[in-house]
Design a protein around this motif. Structure first.
Motif, mmCIF file in Angstrom:
data_model
loop_
_atom_site.group_PDB
_atom_site.id
_atom_site.type_symbol
_atom_site.label_atom_id
_atom_site.label_comp_id
_atom_site.label_asym_id
_atom_site.label_seq_id
_atom_site.Cartn_x
_atom_site.Cartn_y
_atom_site.Cartn_z
ATOM 1 N N ASP A 133 -11.841 12.916 -3.335
ATOM 2 C CA ASP A 133 -11.202 11.891 -2.499
ATOM 3 C C ASP A 133 -9.876 12.397 -1.946
ATOM 4 O OD1 ASP A 133 -13.330 10.216 -3.087
ATOM 5 O OD2 ASP A 133 -12.190 8.972 -4.499
ATOM 6 N N TYR A 134 -9.096 13.073 -2.796
ATOM 7 C CA TYR A 134 -7.812 13.636 -2.369
ATOM 8 C C TYR A 134 -8.037 14.664 -1.260
ATOM 9 C CZ TYR A 134 -3.378 16.133 -2.470
ATOM 10 O OH TYR A 134 -2.195 16.718 -2.100
ATOM 11 N N LEU B 299 -8.992 12.953 2.020
ATOM 12 C CA LEU B 299 -7.829 12.331 2.659
ATOM 13 C C LEU B 299 -6.921 13.376 3.283
ATOM 14 C CD1 LEU B 299 -6.818 9.490 0.205
ATOM 15 C CD2 LEU B 299 -7.386 9.228 2.612
ATOM 16 N N TYR C 276 -1.910 3.871 10.670
ATOM 17 C CA TYR C 276 -3.096 4.357 9.965
ATOM 18 C C TYR C 276 -2.806 5.705 9.314
ATOM 19 C CZ TYR C 276 -7.838 5.870 8.971
ATOM 20 O OH TYR C 276 -8.962 6.325 8.339
ATOM 21 N N SER D 69 -0.801 5.174 6.265
ATOM 22 C CA SER D 69 -1.594 4.616 5.161
ATOM 23 C C SER D 69 -2.426 5.704 4.493
ATOM 24 C CB SER D 69 -2.477 3.467 5.634
ATOM 25 O OG SER D 69 -3.590 3.930 6.362
ATOM 26 N N LEU D 70 -2.946 6.640 5.271
ATOM 27 C CA LEU D 70 -3.686 7.763 4.687
ATOM 28 C C LEU D 70 -2.771 8.622 3.815
ATOM 29 C CD1 LEU D 70 -5.939 9.052 7.630
ATOM 30 C CD2 LEU D 70 -6.609 7.624 5.680
ATOM 31 N N LYS E 293 -0.087 7.651 2.254
ATOM 32 C CA LYS E 293 0.238 6.907 1.035
ATOM 33 C C LYS E 293 -0.923 6.956 0.048
ATOM 34 C CE LYS E 293 3.582 3.807 3.123
ATOM 35 N NZ LYS E 293 3.895 2.451 3.562
ATOM 36 N N GLN E 294 -2.145 6.827 0.547
ATOM 37 C CA GLN E 294 -3.319 6.922 -0.319
ATOM 38 C C GLN E 294 -3.399 8.312 -0.956
ATOM 39 O OE1 GLN E 294 -7.082 5.601 1.479
ATOM 40 N NE2 GLN E 294 -5.838 4.448 2.942
ATOM 41 N N ARG E 295 -3.132 9.335 -0.152
ATOM 42 C CA ARG E 295 -3.152 10.712 -0.661
ATOM 43 C C ARG E 295 -2.114 10.881 -1.766
ATOM 44 N NH1 ARG E 295 -1.712 15.325 3.584
ATOM 45 N NH2 ARG E 295 0.269 14.236 3.400
ATOM 46 N N GLN F 122 -0.893 8.524 -3.733
ATOM 47 C CA GLN F 122 -1.338 7.784 -4.919
ATOM 48 C C GLN F 122 -2.387 8.578 -5.697
ATOM 49 O OE1 GLN F 122 -2.573 4.092 -3.116
ATOM 50 N NE2 GLN F 122 -0.571 3.144 -3.414
ATOM 51 N N LEU F 123 -3.312 9.199 -4.973
ATOM 52 C CA LEU F 123 -4.320 10.017 -5.640
ATOM 53 C C LEU F 123 -3.684 11.228 -6.321
ATOM 54 C CD1 LEU F 123 -7.340 10.005 -3.170
ATOM 55 C CD2 LEU F 123 -7.318 9.173 -5.521
#
Length: 79
Positions: free
Chosen positions: A35-36, A39, A57, A60-61, A63-65, A67-68
């Motif tokens: 997943d990392y 992203l 967008y 947000s990607l 930030k998700q990266r 968090q992972l």
């Protein structure tokens, strides 16, 4: 402008061997790692101009990266 890649091995070089070991032996870690990587690839494609998106967008990607990466780091530290 050079796009900076954020591969996990580059971001956490002290865990290179542990990353490989967990990718091979821990399905949860392997899924988070994939997943990392996905992203990171999506962010790079947007930053390279291959794909277009809104700034929101893209952020947000990123930030998700992050968090992972934090989750993966925690798993590496505790392994």
């Amino acid at each position: 402008m050079t796009i900076e890649r954020h591969s996990l091995a580059k971001e956490l070089p002290e865990f290179k061997d542990k990353i490989h070991e967990l990718k091979m032996n821990d399905k949860h870690f392997a899924r988070l790692f994939d997943d990392y990587h996905d992203l990171d690839h999506a962010v790079i494609r947007i930053e390279d101009g291959v794909e277009s998106s809104s700034d929101e967008y893209l952020e947000s990607l990123k930030k998700q990266r992050l968090q992972l990466k934090d989750q993966l780091y925690s798993l590496l530290r505790n392994a």
